[in-house]
Write an enzyme that holds these catalytic residues in place. Structure first.
Site, PDB file in Angstrom:
ATOM      1  N   HIS A 146      -2.153  -2.146   0.397  1.00 11.17           N
ATOM      2  CA  HIS A 146      -3.326  -2.248  -0.461  1.00 11.17           C
ATOM      3  C   HIS A 146      -2.996  -2.978  -1.760  1.00 11.17           C
ATOM      4  O   HIS A 146      -1.834  -3.141  -2.123  1.00 11.17           O
ATOM      5  CB  HIS A 146      -3.874  -0.855  -0.792  1.00 11.17           C
ATOM      6  CG  HIS A 146      -2.914  -0.002  -1.571  1.00 11.17           C
ATOM      7  ND1 HIS A 146      -1.943   0.771  -0.962  1.00 11.17           N
ATOM      8  CD2 HIS A 146      -2.767   0.210  -2.909  1.00 11.17           C
ATOM      9  CE1 HIS A 146      -1.255   1.416  -1.887  1.00 11.17           C
ATOM     10  NE2 HIS A 146      -1.731   1.096  -3.083  1.00 11.17           N
ATOM     11  N   GLN A 152       1.142  -3.560  -2.083  1.00 14.96           N
ATOM     12  CA  GLN A 152       2.079  -2.443  -2.034  1.00 14.96           C
ATOM     13  C   GLN A 152       1.693  -1.441  -0.960  1.00 14.96           C
ATOM     14  O   GLN A 152       0.620  -1.535  -0.342  1.00 14.96           O
ATOM     15  CB  GLN A 152       2.153  -1.765  -3.403  1.00 14.96           C
ATOM     16  CG  GLN A 152       0.807  -1.303  -3.933  1.00 14.96           C
ATOM     17  CD  GLN A 152       0.860  -0.906  -5.398  1.00 14.96           C
ATOM     18  OE1 GLN A 152       0.531   0.224  -5.741  1.00 14.96           O
ATOM     19  NE2 GLN A 152       1.256  -1.842  -6.274  1.00 14.96           N
ATOM     20  N   GLU A 200      -3.806   8.814  -1.778  1.00 15.69           N
ATOM     21  CA  GLU A 200      -4.573   8.750  -3.017  1.00 15.69           C
ATOM     22  C   GLU A 200      -6.025   8.388  -2.736  1.00 15.69           C
ATOM     23  O   GLU A 200      -6.391   8.057  -1.599  1.00 15.69           O
ATOM     24  CB  GLU A 200      -3.949   7.739  -3.978  1.00 15.69           C
ATOM     25  CG  GLU A 200      -3.875   6.329  -3.432  1.00 15.69           C
ATOM     26  CD  GLU A 200      -2.979   5.414  -4.280  1.00 15.69           C
ATOM     27  OE1 GLU A 200      -2.155   5.919  -5.054  1.00 15.69           O
ATOM     28  OE2 GLU A 200      -3.113   4.195  -4.149  1.00 15.69           O
ATOM     29  N   ARG A 235       6.780  -2.121  -3.387  1.00 14.35           N
ATOM     30  CA  ARG A 235       6.154  -3.404  -3.675  1.00 14.35           C
ATOM     31  C   ARG A 235       6.536  -4.382  -2.565  1.00 14.35           C
ATOM     32  O   ARG A 235       7.716  -4.663  -2.339  1.00 14.35           O
ATOM     33  CB  ARG A 235       6.623  -3.905  -5.040  1.00 14.35           C
ATOM     34  CG  ARG A 235       5.813  -5.049  -5.615  1.00 14.35           C
ATOM     35  CD  ARG A 235       6.324  -5.451  -7.002  1.00 14.35           C
ATOM     36  NE  ARG A 235       6.202  -4.364  -7.961  1.00 14.35           N
ATOM     37  CZ  ARG A 235       7.224  -3.842  -8.612  1.00 14.35           C
ATOM     38  NH1 ARG A 235       8.454  -4.294  -8.414  1.00 14.35           N
ATOM     39  NH2 ARG A 235       7.029  -2.873  -9.470  1.00 14.35           N
ATOM     40  N   HIS A 241       2.404   3.004  -0.081  1.00 11.54           N
ATOM     41  CA  HIS A 241       3.013   4.288  -0.398  1.00 11.54           C
ATOM     42  C   HIS A 241       3.325   5.010   0.913  1.00 11.54           C
ATOM     43  O   HIS A 241       2.526   4.952   1.855  1.00 11.54           O
ATOM     44  CB  HIS A 241       2.078   5.160  -1.231  1.00 11.54           C
ATOM     45  CG  HIS A 241       1.495   4.470  -2.422  1.00 11.54           C
ATOM     46  ND1 HIS A 241       2.273   3.880  -3.386  1.00 11.54           N
ATOM     47  CD2 HIS A 241       0.205   4.285  -2.799  1.00 11.54           C
ATOM     48  CE1 HIS A 241       1.480   3.361  -4.314  1.00 11.54           C
ATOM     49  NE2 HIS A 241       0.227   3.587  -3.978  1.00 11.54           N
TER      50      HIS A 241
END
Length: 333
Positions: free
Chosen positions: A173, A96, A115, A193, A98
């Protein structure tokens, strides 16, 4: 300050196909019929467990109390800035990505999702995949997705307890099985995804491939040395200092005093997450709150100073928004 006080949060357990029935490394007394992949601690819909505000969500409290809760360093006064979770991967997560802030704005979202992952537990051989191998382009990745071999183009690295991994927005990642992760992220659930090993779940290739960055600053964080506190029975371990969050680990065997203001003097809500042991959080004139393994307590920014009193020993993460602009951390794959 109204009636704000240290807020014990109820974990929200989220079923995922890659999760597990056994959360015993963190929650030994919990058993679930469904596979649980994530325990959300500070999501918008996470609820307070203690005191007069019990049952209220963080989004409701952020809207009501604004800077008194989230602090001066948060970008949006009406939204809690950081989402913390425990992750329990028992199988590989989907591959996936972000979006970063710039890409998120293009699709109408206020910010992206950078993150970091603190490895609380890891079995021998546990791995994550972080970023594309050198020379791999988005076009190569797209072709590999259609040919069912996308994971072969990723950087797979071993992880060990105590590692901190920085995952900048735009990084392709995934997590392999065998670890327990504490994830700190911008308050966003934007996940594209890209590849899911044939599981019957939707892919998001158009937006996902547009969000992919071929070169990123992601990797294991190179950290400064730990520092001893007070008499030397307590230790602070800096894990990551980044544009959106600062995460420190504390190992406490005697009481210590902390503040909601950093070196800049600007305030931020503090999130305390216990990874081992048990202790008590105390603030002047307020009921004390027990912090045990798996618990998260939010300290409102309007509480200038608070104490942490371990019961024998306590290991916990302290997470907050930095009051000054920080660069991305030094990392290595």
């Amino acid at each position: 300050m109204g009636n704000l006080y240290p807020l014990l949060m109820l974990p929200r357990f989220d079923p995922r196909p890659w999760g597990t029935h056994d959360l015993s490394p963190i929650y030994p007394n919990h058993r679930f019929e469904e596979k649980i992949g994530e325990a959300w601690l500070t999501g918008d819909d996470c609820k307070v467990a203690n005191g007069p505000l019990a049952g209220r969500t963080l989004s409701q409290l952020s809207e009501q109390y604004q800077r008194e809760l989230v602090g001066e360093a948060a970008r949006d006064a009406k939204r809690f800035p950081l989402l913390l979770k425990f992750l329990f991967p028992h199988e590989k997560l989907s591959v996936q990505v972000h979006p970063d802030d710039e890409q998120a704005l293009r699709v109408g979202e206020p910010w992206g999702k950078t993150e970091c992952w603190y490895v609380a537990h890891a079995k021998a051989g546990a791995q994550i995949a972080l970023g594309l191998k050198p020379g791999v382009t988005s076009a190569h990745l797209e072709a590999a997705i259609h040919e069912q071999r996308a994971e072969q183009l990723l950087n797979w690295i071993n992880v060990y307890p105590g590692d901190m991994i920085y995952v900048a927005g735009g990084t392709v990642h995934t997590l392999g099985p065998g670890s327990v992760i504490v994830e700190t992220q911008q308050q966003s659930d934007m996940t594209y995804r890209l590849y899911d090993y044939g599981r019957p779940r939707e892919l998001h290739l158009e937006n996902g491939l547009a969000a992919v960055k071929e070169t990123v600053a992601s990797g294991k964080v190179i950290r400064p040395a730990p520092s001893q506190l007070g008499s030397g029975k307590n230790r602070r371990v800096p894990l990551v200092a980044a544009p959106y969050f600062v995460v420190d680990m504390f190992e406490a065997k005697e009481g210590l005093e902390l503040t909601t203001r950093d070196g800049s003097g600007r305030s931020s809500a503090q999130i305390m997450v216990a990874t081992e042991g048990c202790g008590v959080i105390e603030a002047p004139g307020m009921e004390s709150v027990t912090l045990a393994k798996g618990d998260a307590v939010v300290i409102p920014a309007s509480i200038d100073g608070f104490g942490v009193r371990p019961q024998w020993a306590l290991e916990f993460l302290r997470v907050y928004v930095p009051g000054t602009s920080l660069p991305e951390p030094d990392t290595r794959i």
